[in-house]
Scaffold this motif. Structure first.
Motif, mmCIF file in Angstrom:
data_model
loop_
_atom_site.group_PDB
_atom_site.id
_atom_site.type_symbol
_atom_site.label_atom_id
_atom_site.label_comp_id
_atom_site.label_asym_id
_atom_site.label_seq_id
_atom_site.Cartn_x
_atom_site.Cartn_y
_atom_site.Cartn_z
ATOM 1 N N GLU A 55 56.482 -3.194 9.938
ATOM 2 C CA GLU A 55 56.206 -2.398 8.738
ATOM 3 C C GLU A 55 54.724 -2.057 8.633
ATOM 4 O O GLU A 55 54.359 -0.945 8.260
ATOM 5 C CB GLU A 55 56.662 -3.133 7.478
ATOM 6 C CG GLU A 55 58.156 -3.124 7.265
ATOM 7 C CD GLU A 55 58.548 -3.698 5.917
ATOM 8 O OE1 GLU A 55 57.859 -3.407 4.903
ATOM 9 O OE2 GLU A 55 59.545 -4.435 5.864
ATOM 10 N N ASP A 57 52.598 -1.804 11.108
ATOM 11 C CA ASP A 57 52.263 -0.839 12.161
ATOM 12 C C ASP A 57 52.752 0.561 11.804
ATOM 13 O O ASP A 57 52.179 1.553 12.251
ATOM 14 C CB ASP A 57 52.859 -1.278 13.497
ATOM 15 C CG ASP A 57 52.174 -2.521 14.047
ATOM 16 O OD1 ASP A 57 51.031 -2.823 13.623
ATOM 17 O OD2 ASP A 57 52.787 -3.201 14.892
ATOM 18 N N ALA A 58 53.799 0.660 10.983
ATOM 19 C CA ALA A 58 54.337 1.956 10.591
ATOM 20 C C ALA A 58 53.525 2.598 9.465
ATOM 21 O O ALA A 58 53.697 3.791 9.193
ATOM 22 C CB ALA A 58 55.791 1.810 10.155
ATOM 23 N N CYS A 59 52.648 1.839 8.826
ATOM 24 C CA CYS A 59 51.834 2.384 7.732
ATOM 25 C C CYS A 59 50.791 3.340 8.293
ATOM 26 O O CYS A 59 50.066 3.009 9.237
ATOM 27 C CB CYS A 59 51.139 1.259 6.976
ATOM 28 S SG CYS A 59 52.273 0.186 6.092
ATOM 29 N N THR A 60 50.720 4.543 7.709
ATOM 30 C CA THR A 60 49.763 5.547 8.187
ATOM 31 C C THR A 60 48.799 5.988 7.098
ATOM 32 O O THR A 60 47.646 6.291 7.380
ATOM 33 C CB THR A 60 50.504 6.784 8.721
ATOM 34 O OG1 THR A 60 51.359 7.291 7.694
ATOM 35 C CG2 THR A 60 51.332 6.431 9.949
ATOM 36 N N ALA A 61 49.241 6.038 5.865
ATOM 37 C CA ALA A 61 48.393 6.521 4.769
ATOM 38 C C ALA A 61 47.453 5.412 4.301
ATOM 39 O O ALA A 61 47.791 4.227 4.392
ATOM 40 C CB ALA A 61 49.256 6.999 3.604
ATOM 41 N N GLU A 64 48.486 1.885 2.261
ATOM 42 C CA GLU A 64 49.876 1.450 2.473
ATOM 43 C C GLU A 64 49.950 -0.012 2.908
ATOM 44 O O GLU A 64 50.836 -0.741 2.453
ATOM 45 C CB GLU A 64 50.564 2.324 3.525
ATOM 46 C CG GLU A 64 51.076 3.633 2.994
ATOM 47 C CD GLU A 64 51.920 4.360 4.030
ATOM 48 O OE1 GLU A 64 53.062 3.929 4.261
ATOM 49 O OE2 GLU A 64 51.410 5.340 4.612
#
Length: 116
Positions: A55, A57-61, A64
């Motif tokens: 989760e 690693d999936a954060c981009t903004a 987050e």
């Protein structure tokens, strides 16, 4: 007049001191003798650690990851430590080690009355 001006060389005791009377100042309460229970150490399963790392690693903004950490009650040091474990040992590293002293093997323990 202060104590020194009166010819008394004794220093003035601070307000609320129990030095002479042995009594607590008004409004002050003495702490009870109860012992607070020690907090339990949190334990995270390997699946939970892997899911949180995915989760994160999936954060981009921006913000987050902070939101994820607040939602889950984690610290960034948790993620950093888990990433290090994953990098060094692989998925087995996320399982963690059993805490405490190592148990002795039964064959090494002395038995009977002749424990020499």
């Amino acid at each position: 007049m202060t104590n020194h001006q009166q010819g008394n060389d004794m220093p003035a005791s601070p307000e609320g001191s129990t030095e002479r009377s042995g009594v607590l100042p008004s409004g002050a309460e003495q702490q009870g003798p109860e012992v607070l229970e020690r907090p339990k150490r949190r334990r995270f399963t390997a699946d939970y650690k892997a899911r949180m790392l995915d989760e994160a690693d999936a954060c981009t903004a921006p913000g987050e990851i902070g939101s994820l950490l607040r939602r889950e009650g984690l610290y960034s040091s948790h993620l950093a430590g888990w990433r290090k474990q994953l990098r060094e040992v692989g998925s087995k590293g996320l399982r963690g080690n059993k805490r405490g002293p190592a148990a002795q093997a039964k064959s090494q323990r002395p038995r009977g009355p002749d424990r020499t």
